[in-house]
Design a protein around this motif. Structure first.
Motif, PDB file in Angstrom:
ATOM      1  N   VAL A 262     -10.231  56.749  39.676  1.00 49.60           N
ATOM      2  CA  VAL A 262      -9.814  57.280  40.669  1.00 49.60           C
ATOM      3  C   VAL A 262      -8.432  57.013  41.291  1.00 49.60           C
ATOM      4  N   LEU A 263      -8.546  55.659  41.192  1.00 51.21           N
ATOM      5  CA  LEU A 263      -7.132  54.896  42.047  1.00 51.21           C
ATOM      6  C   LEU A 263      -5.917  54.631  41.257  1.00 51.21           C
ATOM      7  N   PRO A 264      -6.124  54.322  40.100  1.00 51.74           N
ATOM      8  CA  PRO A 264      -4.808  53.446  39.357  1.00 51.74           C
ATOM      9  C   PRO A 264      -3.518  54.644  39.419  1.00 51.74           C
ATOM     10  N   HIS A 265      -3.823  56.004  39.316  1.00 54.08           N
ATOM     11  CA  HIS A 265      -2.605  56.897  39.167  1.00 54.08           C
ATOM     12  C   HIS A 265      -2.019  57.130  40.482  1.00 54.08           C
ATOM     13  N   ARG A 266      -2.505  56.714  41.605  1.00 52.31           N
ATOM     14  CA  ARG A 266      -2.123  56.807  42.880  1.00 52.31           C
ATOM     15  C   ARG A 266      -1.682  55.520  43.299  1.00 52.31           C
ATOM     16  N   ILE A 267      -1.489  54.601  42.463  1.00 52.04           N
ATOM     17  CA  ILE A 267      -0.941  53.450  43.076  1.00 52.04           C
ATOM     18  C   ILE A 267       0.605  53.039  42.104  1.00 52.04           C
TER      19      ILE A 267
ATOM     20  N   ASN B  33       9.397  45.180  39.685  1.00 54.24           N
ATOM     21  CA  ASN B  33       9.757  43.780  39.039  1.00 54.24           C
ATOM     22  C   ASN B  33       8.349  43.275  38.945  1.00 54.24           C
ATOM     23  N   SER B  34       7.342  44.113  39.196  1.00 51.88           N
ATOM     24  CA  SER B  34       5.805  43.628  38.990  1.00 51.88           C
ATOM     25  C   SER B  34       5.434  43.534  37.519  1.00 51.88           C
ATOM     26  N   HIS B  35       4.633  42.414  37.226  1.00 53.83           N
ATOM     27  CA  HIS B  35       4.474  42.120  35.896  1.00 53.83           C
ATOM     28  C   HIS B  35       3.150  42.687  35.619  1.00 53.83           C
ATOM     29  N   LEU B  36       2.275  43.329  36.464  1.00 58.43           N
ATOM     30  CA  LEU B  36       1.206  43.934  36.509  1.00 58.43           C
ATOM     31  C   LEU B  36       1.251  45.530  36.359  1.00 58.43           C
ATOM     32  N   ASN B  37       0.196  46.234  35.679  1.00 61.13           N
ATOM     33  CA  ASN B  37       0.168  47.485  35.662  1.00 61.13           C
ATOM     34  C   ASN B  37      -1.025  47.841  36.791  1.00 61.13           C
TER      35      ASN B  37
ATOM     36  N   ALA C 239      -4.615  46.569  36.244  1.00 63.01           N
ATOM     37  CA  ALA C 239      -4.647  45.137  36.467  1.00 63.01           C
ATOM     38  C   ALA C 239      -4.638  44.764  37.845  1.00 63.01           C
ATOM     39  N   PHE C 240      -3.703  45.576  38.580  1.00 63.78           N
ATOM     40  CA  PHE C 240      -3.700  45.076  39.920  1.00 63.78           C
ATOM     41  C   PHE C 240      -4.946  45.424  40.810  1.00 63.78           C
ATOM     42  N   LEU C 241      -5.666  46.808  40.397  1.00 59.42           N
ATOM     43  CA  LEU C 241      -6.823  47.171  41.073  1.00 59.42           C
ATOM     44  C   LEU C 241      -7.966  46.015  40.731  1.00 59.42           C
ATOM     45  N   GLN C 242      -7.871  45.645  39.490  1.00 59.63           N
ATOM     46  CA  GLN C 242      -8.949  44.718  39.077  1.00 59.63           C
ATOM     47  C   GLN C 242      -8.898  43.424  39.815  1.00 59.63           C
ATOM     48  N   ARG C 243      -7.450  43.176  39.992  1.00 54.30           N
ATOM     49  CA  ARG C 243      -7.357  41.820  40.833  1.00 54.30           C
ATOM     50  C   ARG C 243      -7.829  41.942  42.152  1.00 54.30           C
ATOM     51  N   ALA C 244      -7.640  43.096  42.960  1.00 54.35           N
ATOM     52  CA  ALA C 244      -8.069  43.385  44.054  1.00 54.35           C
ATOM     53  C   ALA C 244      -9.504  43.192  44.331  1.00 54.35           C
ATOM     54  N   MET C 245     -10.372  44.097  43.235  1.00 55.02           N
ATOM     55  CA  MET C 245     -11.742  43.765  43.244  1.00 55.02           C
ATOM     56  C   MET C 245     -12.270  42.396  42.970  1.00 55.02           C
TER      57      MET C 245
END
Length: 313
Positions: free
Chosen positions: A280-285, A290-294, A297-303
């Motif tokens: 539900v969230l990745p396409h809204r972020i 300059n970020s090396h994450l997609n 991956a960013f959302l997984q890090r948050a969780m």
């Protein structure tokens, strides 16, 4: 609340779609969640992975009206919404409805249409209504836009703007089948022949009943707080240009409720939130350049970083 109706609905839809699409039961379940929530789904993947076939099988499994639109650069907004034309026989203007007047719309290769044509979908996706020449026409429930796009193609395509991406309840990716699954597809009958024989296994009335029932699934204060912590994380990070909107937070809340009901529970647990967040969230972020994450991956890090609430025994 009888949650068994949800699991029975999901099982019938999955088994029917499995006749056409092999090994993608998890994706079918997510589309079912999107359908019950009254949302829209964007299926994004490389060409030839069965995106269009899956959505056609899904729509055939429901006894509703279905239209497919092939999006092209020369498609006009009026080709979707309809036009007022002068009927010489009757001596007056008449409204000719476009293909958006239906229950299920398959917008194939949506990013091939120009931004002007893409904008014709904004009102119908959010308000479930179409306005033409100052006259507003409401659409009957259920209503769902199922769109596909090929991210690897750039020639002759127009990327979807942030506002339109936010109107999609989910963005999903099919991916390739494994070796044995693909071998079984090669050996069986043609997928188009199987699709033509596919029969509806659920009714619109069943769907409307589930849509009315799922808000009764309980969400504790701790779980709701965890969900909001996740949303706030996407808005406060330094590497994020645009975080999740309130529309996105509502979508995650509803998806978690329906996910719980499909798994025979009338209450939401943190795992429901984590499972649905990745759809539900990745396409809204939208991350900084300059970020090396997609976004995934960013959302997984948050969780991984956020504290998950535990039941007090």
């Amino acid at each position: 609340m009888d949650v068994s109706a949800f699991s029975a609905f999901g099982k019938r839809m999955t088994e029917n779609c499995r006749k056409v699409i092999v090994g993608k039961d998890d994706i079918v379940e997510q589309v079912v969640i999107c359908l019950i929530a009254g949302g829209h789904v964007l299926l994004e993947d490389v060409p030839g992975t069965g995106k269009t076939m899956l959505l056609r099988a899904f729509s055939r499994s429901i006894g509703g009206d279905f239209r497919r639109i092939q999006f092209t650069p020369d498609l006009l907004p009026s080709d979707l919404t309809g036009i007022n034309f002068y009927n010489q026989k009757h001596g007056e203007f008449e409204f000719r409805r476009g293909p958006l007047f239906t229950n299920f719309v398959l917008a194939d290769e949506i990013n091939r249409a120009t931004p002007r044509t893409q904008s014709a979908l904004l009102e119908v996706m959010e308000e479930k209504q179409i306005s033409v020449d100052g006259v507003t026409n409401s659409l009957s429930a259920p209503y769902m836009v199922m769109a596909t796009q090929n991210p690897v193609e750039s020639y002759g395509t127009f990327p979807l703007p942030e506002a339109q991406m936010d109107r999609f309840f989910m963005r999903l990716r099919l991916g390739y089948m494994d070796r044995d699954e693909e071998l079984s597809v090669l050996r069986r009958a043609d997928s188009k022949a199987i699709l033509s024989d596919l029969k509806p296994v659920v009714t619109v009335d069943e769907l409307l009943a589930l849509q009315a029932a799922y808000p009764q699934v309980r969400v504790s204060d701790d779980v709701a707080g965890y969900l909001m912590d996740l949303i706030a994380y996407t808005r406060s990070s330094e590497i994020v240009n645009l975080g999740v909107s309130t529309r996105g937070a509502l979508a995650l809340y509803r998806a978690a409720q329906i996910h719980a009901a499909l798994h025979d529970r009338d209450y939401v647990i943190p795992e429901d939130v984590k499972q649905e967040a990745l759809c539900v969230l990745p396409h809204r972020i939208f991350l900084a350049g300059n970020s090396h994450l997609n976004a995934e991956a960013f959302l997984q890090r948050a969780m991984d970083e956020l504290t998950v609430p535990l039941e007090d025994l």
